[in-house]
Design an enzyme around this catalytic site. Structure first.
Site, PDB file in Angstrom:
ATOM      1  N   HIS A 132       0.888  -1.162   0.000  1.00  0.00           N
ATOM      2  CA  HIS A 132       0.000   0.000   0.000  1.00  0.00           C
ATOM      3  C   HIS A 132       0.935   1.223   0.000  1.00  0.00           C
ATOM      4  O   HIS A 132       2.051   1.148   0.528  1.00  0.00           O
ATOM      5  CB  HIS A 132      -0.818  -0.047   1.289  1.00  0.00           C
ATOM      6  CG  HIS A 132      -1.891   0.983   1.394  1.00  0.00           C
ATOM      7  ND1 HIS A 132      -1.627   2.276   1.744  1.00  0.00           N
ATOM      8  CD2 HIS A 132      -3.230   0.905   1.197  1.00  0.00           C
ATOM      9  CE1 HIS A 132      -2.765   2.954   1.767  1.00  0.00           C
ATOM     10  NE2 HIS A 132      -3.750   2.143   1.438  1.00  0.00           N
ATOM     11  N   ASP A 209       2.960  -4.887   8.077  1.00  0.00           N
ATOM     12  CA  ASP A 209       1.748  -4.086   7.937  1.00  0.00           C
ATOM     13  C   ASP A 209       0.585  -5.086   8.003  1.00  0.00           C
ATOM     14  O   ASP A 209       0.318  -5.805   7.047  1.00  0.00           O
ATOM     15  CB  ASP A 209       1.804  -3.350   6.591  1.00  0.00           C
ATOM     16  CG  ASP A 209       0.453  -2.761   6.189  1.00  0.00           C
ATOM     17  OD1 ASP A 209      -0.518  -2.891   6.958  1.00  0.00           O
ATOM     18  OD2 ASP A 209       0.378  -2.177   5.089  1.00  0.00           O
ATOM     19  N   GLN A 212      -4.575  -5.447   6.906  1.00  0.00           N
ATOM     20  CA  GLN A 212      -5.582  -6.296   6.257  1.00  0.00           C
ATOM     21  C   GLN A 212      -5.523  -7.725   6.794  1.00  0.00           C
ATOM     22  O   GLN A 212      -6.068  -8.646   6.179  1.00  0.00           O
ATOM     23  CB  GLN A 212      -5.372  -6.316   4.737  1.00  0.00           C
ATOM     24  CG  GLN A 212      -5.412  -4.966   4.073  1.00  0.00           C
ATOM     25  CD  GLN A 212      -6.807  -4.345   4.071  1.00  0.00           C
ATOM     26  OE1 GLN A 212      -7.812  -5.005   4.357  1.00  0.00           O
ATOM     27  NE2 GLN A 212      -6.893  -3.060   3.774  1.00  0.00           N
ATOM     28  N   LYS A 235     -10.336  -0.797  10.637  1.00  0.00           N
ATOM     29  CA  LYS A 235     -10.486  -1.937   9.737  1.00  0.00           C
ATOM     30  C   LYS A 235     -10.824  -3.207  10.523  1.00  0.00           C
ATOM     31  O   LYS A 235     -11.026  -4.265   9.956  1.00  0.00           O
ATOM     32  CB  LYS A 235      -9.205  -2.133   8.925  1.00  0.00           C
ATOM     33  CG  LYS A 235      -8.979  -1.034   7.889  1.00  0.00           C
ATOM     34  CD  LYS A 235      -7.837  -1.386   6.960  1.00  0.00           C
ATOM     35  CE  LYS A 235      -7.245  -0.198   6.234  1.00  0.00           C
ATOM     36  NZ  LYS A 235      -8.135   0.456   5.299  1.00  0.00           N
ATOM     37  N   CYS A 373      -4.717   2.617  -3.788  1.00  0.00           N
ATOM     38  CA  CYS A 373      -3.458   3.100  -3.203  1.00  0.00           C
ATOM     39  C   CYS A 373      -2.314   2.111  -3.412  1.00  0.00           C
ATOM     40  O   CYS A 373      -1.413   1.993  -2.582  1.00  0.00           O
ATOM     41  CB  CYS A 373      -3.598   3.423  -1.716  1.00  0.00           C
ATOM     42  SG  CYS A 373      -4.779   4.711  -1.393  1.00  0.00           S
TER      43      CYS A 373
END
Lengths: 415, 143
Positions: A132, A209, A212, A235, A373
Site C-alpha cells: 500500500h 503491515d 488487512q 479496519k 493506493c
C-alpha cells in the site's frame, strides 16, 4: 485445510451478528445495502458505538493527569484497552503496545525513529511490490533523507512474492524489511513466518503491515517473532483515527521518540528533556481516548466471536465468491495467490472499473474501484485499476449472489 | 440556444427517467455514440488525469466561437463529458467563462463533480473555463 480442532469451533450465527451492525439495514437507492468495501473500512457494531458514547456521556476526562475520579476512570479504561490489544496479538507486555492514529502513523513512526537510530548513508531498506502507498512513501522519505537505497522484492503474475528474489536482496546492508501480511488489493497472504525467519538469519528486523490481516486471521506476534507490527482500529470494527504499533520492547527502547509534547516526557527544562518510559515515550499529546475505548470494545467483540471462527466463515465465503464470480466469462481476477484473504480484485473485459463500480452502487452494492493506493501493482498488471470486493463475517452468500447479478447487469449496460 | 437553455433542455430530458438505471443507460448510450475527439488529440498534453478515470480535452476558437472536443476512458464519464460539450461548445469565450453549470447537479450526478471523486470531469470543466478566460483576456488586450 480444516482440521478436526477447527471443526469444533463454534459456527457463526450471521443473522444474529448482523443485528449488531445497525448500518447494515440501510437502503441505498431503494436497495438493501450490500457492503463489500470492508478492506477500506469495516462497519461498527452497537457494542463499539455504545462504548464511545458511554465514555463521552459518563466519564469523559483526560487520562494520566487528573487526581479526580473521572480522570481515573478514563485512565483505567484507556489502559485496559492497551491490555486488550496486548492479549489480542499475544504481545509479551503492554509496554510494547503504542497507540497511534492508524497503520500509516505507526509505519511513519518506525520509519522516522528507527531510521534516525539505525539507517545511514548507503544502507538499504527492503519493501515489496505489493505495498500500500502507506508502506512505500514513509520509507522513500527516510531513504531520501539518509541517502539510503529502497529495494523492492518483486511479485509474480499470480501476485505472490518471489522468494528467491527476496533471498538475493537480503544482505548485511539491509537495515529493515517492511511488508504487508495481507495485500489490500490482491488479497495475497504472505508466508510471513518464513520471511521473518529468513530476514532474522541475516540480522534484519521486520515490520509487518497487518492492516488487512488482524481482522481475518489469528495474529500472534510471539509465534511470528515479528519485530514491529502495525494495524488500524477502523479496519477491525473499531473507530477511525486510532491505530496500533506493536514493537518488541528491546527495539522500542533502542529508538528515539517520534514526536514531542505532553505525556511523552519525564522531566522538562529548557536545557534538557528526559523522556517517559514505554509505551508513553511514543505517545505525545492527549491521546485518542474514545478511540482506544472503541477499539477495546471492537477487539472484545471479535474475540467473543472467535477469530478462528471468523477465519473459517470468511474463507468459505471467499471461496464461494471466487466460484460465483468465475461464472462471468468476461471477468479476470487480478491476483491469484494460493493463500488469499479479505479482498478479491478483478476486471471485466472492455469495461472501466469506475463504470462498473458506479452501476453496482446504484444497485445498492458498495465496492471499491481504482488503484486502491497500490499504483505500482496496477502498473505491473498494466491496468488502470480494479474492482475490489472485500468481505467481512457479516456478509452472506446471498450478498455474493447479488454482486454477481449486479455485475451481469453492469456488463449488459456497458458492453 | 444559450448555455442556460441547453442546460434546461437536458434537465427536462432527464426528468422522464424514473429510475437510476434508465438514467445511466441513457448516459452510457451518449458515451457510446459519440466519437468525441480526434485520435490525434488523445495525447498526454491533452490528458486530464483523475484518480478513477481519464479525460482528454481539446479546445480551439473558430469565428469567435470556442469549440471543444473531449473523450474519456470510462463510459459514464464520457457520457457526461459529451453533455458538457453540448452545453458549452459553440459559444463565445465570454459566455463560457461566465456560465453557471448547474445541470449536472440537477440531473442528480453531483457526485461526479466532487473533488474526491476525481474522475476528471471537474478538472475538465475548470480547464474549459480557464481556456475561455485566457481567450477573453487576449481579446481584450487585442482591442
Amino acid at each position: 485445510m480444516i482440521t478436526q480442532e477447527q471443526k469444533e469451533i463454534t459456527k457463526l450465527d450471521v443473522n444474529k451478528i448482523r443485528i449488531d451492525f445497525p448500518i447494515l439495514n440501510t437502503n441505498i437507492y431503494g436497495h438493501s445495502l450490500v457492503y463489500f468495501d470492508n478492506a477500506a473500512t469495516t462497519q461498527k457494531p452497537n457494542q463499539v458505538i455504545d462504548s464511545i458514547s458511554d465514555y463521552y456521556k459518563n466519564y469523559n476526562s483526560n487520562v494520566h493527569r487528573g487526581v479526580h475520579h473521572l480522570s481515573q476512570m478514563a485512565t483505567d479504561r484507556f489502559e485496559e484497552a492497551r491490555r486488550t490489544v496486548r492479549d489480542f496479538i499475544n504481545a509479551e507486555s503492554e509496554k510494547e503496545i503504542i497507540f497511534t492514529r492508524g497503520t500509516s502513523d505507526s509505519i511513519n513512526l518506525i520509519a522516522s525513529s528507527f531510521g534516525k537510530a539505525f539507517v545511514r548513508k548507503g544502507d538499504r531498506v527492503l519493501i515489496t511490490a505489493m505495498e500500500h502507498h502507506s508502506n512505500i512513501v514513509p520509507w522513500q522519505i527516510l531513504c531520501e533523507d539518509r541517502e539510503a537505497q529502497l529495494d523492492v522484492i518483486p511479485i509474480d503474475e499470480k501476485g505472490e512474492l518471489i522468494f528467491e528474489e527476496f533471498e538475493k536482496l537480503l544482505d548485511s546492508d539491509v537495515r529493515i524489511l517492511a511488508l504487508p501480511y495481507v495485500s489490500n488489493s490482491l488479497g495475497t497472504v504472505n508466508p510471513v513466518k518464513k520471511i521473518i525467519e529468513a530476514a532474522h538469519s541475516h540480522g534484519v528486523p521486520v515490520l509487518l503491515d497487518a492492516a488487512q490481516a488482524v481482522q481475518h486471521i489469528p495474529v500472534d506476534v510471539k509465534e511470528l517473532n515479528v519485530d514491529f507490527l502495525a494495524f488500524s482500529s477502523h479496519k477491525i470494527y473499531g473507530p477511525t483515527g486510532m491505530g496500533i504499533l506493536y514493537g518488541k520492547e528491546e527495539w522500542l527502547e533502542k529508538i528515539p521518540p517520534y514526536q514531542g509534547g505532553g505525556e511523552m516526557i519525564h522531566t522538562v527544562t529548557f536545557e534538557k528533556t528526559t523522556y517517559n518510559e514505554l509505551p508513553f515515550k511514543f505517545e505525545a499529546g492527549t491521546p485518542n481516548i474514545a478511540g482506544a475505548i472503541g477499539l477495546d470494545s471492537a477487539l472484545k467483540y471479535v474475540t467473543n466471536l472467535g477469530i478462528d471462527s471468523i477465519h473459517i466463515y470468511e474463507n468459505k465465503l471467499y471461496q464461494y465468491a471466487l466460484e460465483k464470480l468465475s461464472s462471468i466469462k468476461e471477468l479476470t481476477f487480478i491476483g491469484e495467490a494460493k493463500e488469499r484473504a479479505g479482498a478479491i480484485s478483478f476486471v471485466i473485459e472492455n469495461t472501466h472499473p469506475f463504470d462498473v463500480g458506479e452501476i453496482l452502487d446504484k444497485q445498492g452494492i458498495a465496492v471499491r474501484t481504482g488503484h486502491h493506493c497500490t499504483e505500482p501493482i496496477m502498473d505491473q498488471f498494466k491496468i488502470p485499476g480494479t474492482i475490489r470486493a472485500s468481505f467481512s463475517f457479516y456478509n452472506t452468500k446471498d450478498e455474493v449472489d447479488r454482486l454477481v447479478l449486479g455485475l451481469n447487469r453492469a456488463k449488459q449496460m456497458l458492453l | 440556444m444559450t448555455i442556460k437553455e441547453k442546460q434546461d433542455e437536458i434537465i427536462a430530458d432527464f426528468s422522464f427517467f424514473e429510475d437510476w438505471m434508465d438514467k445511466y443507460e441513457y448516459i452510457i448510450q451518449l458515451g457510446k455514440e459519440l466519437p468525441l475527439i480526434d485520435e490525434a488529440f488523445k495525447t498526454d498534453d491533452k490528458l486530464i488525469k483523475g484518480c478513477q478515470s481519464r479525460v482528454w480535452m481539446h479546445a480551439e476558437e473558430k469565428e469567435g466561437k470556442v469549440l471543444f472536443s473531449a473523450d474519456s476512458d470510462a463510459l459514464i464519464t464520457k457520457g457526461l463529458v459529451s453533455l458538457v460539450i453540448k452545453v458549452l461548445s459553440g459559444h463565445s469565450a465570454e459566455d463560457i467563462h461566465n456560465a453557471d453549470i448547474y445541470f449536472i447537479d440537477q440531473i442528480g450526478l453531483k457526485s461526479h463533480l466532487s473533488p474526491t471523486r476525481s474522475n476528471g470531469l471537474l478538472s475538465m470543466l475548470k480547464q474549459m473555463k480557464l481556456y475561455a478566460l485566457a481567450l477573453k483576456t487576449r481579446h481584450q488586450l487585442e482591442k
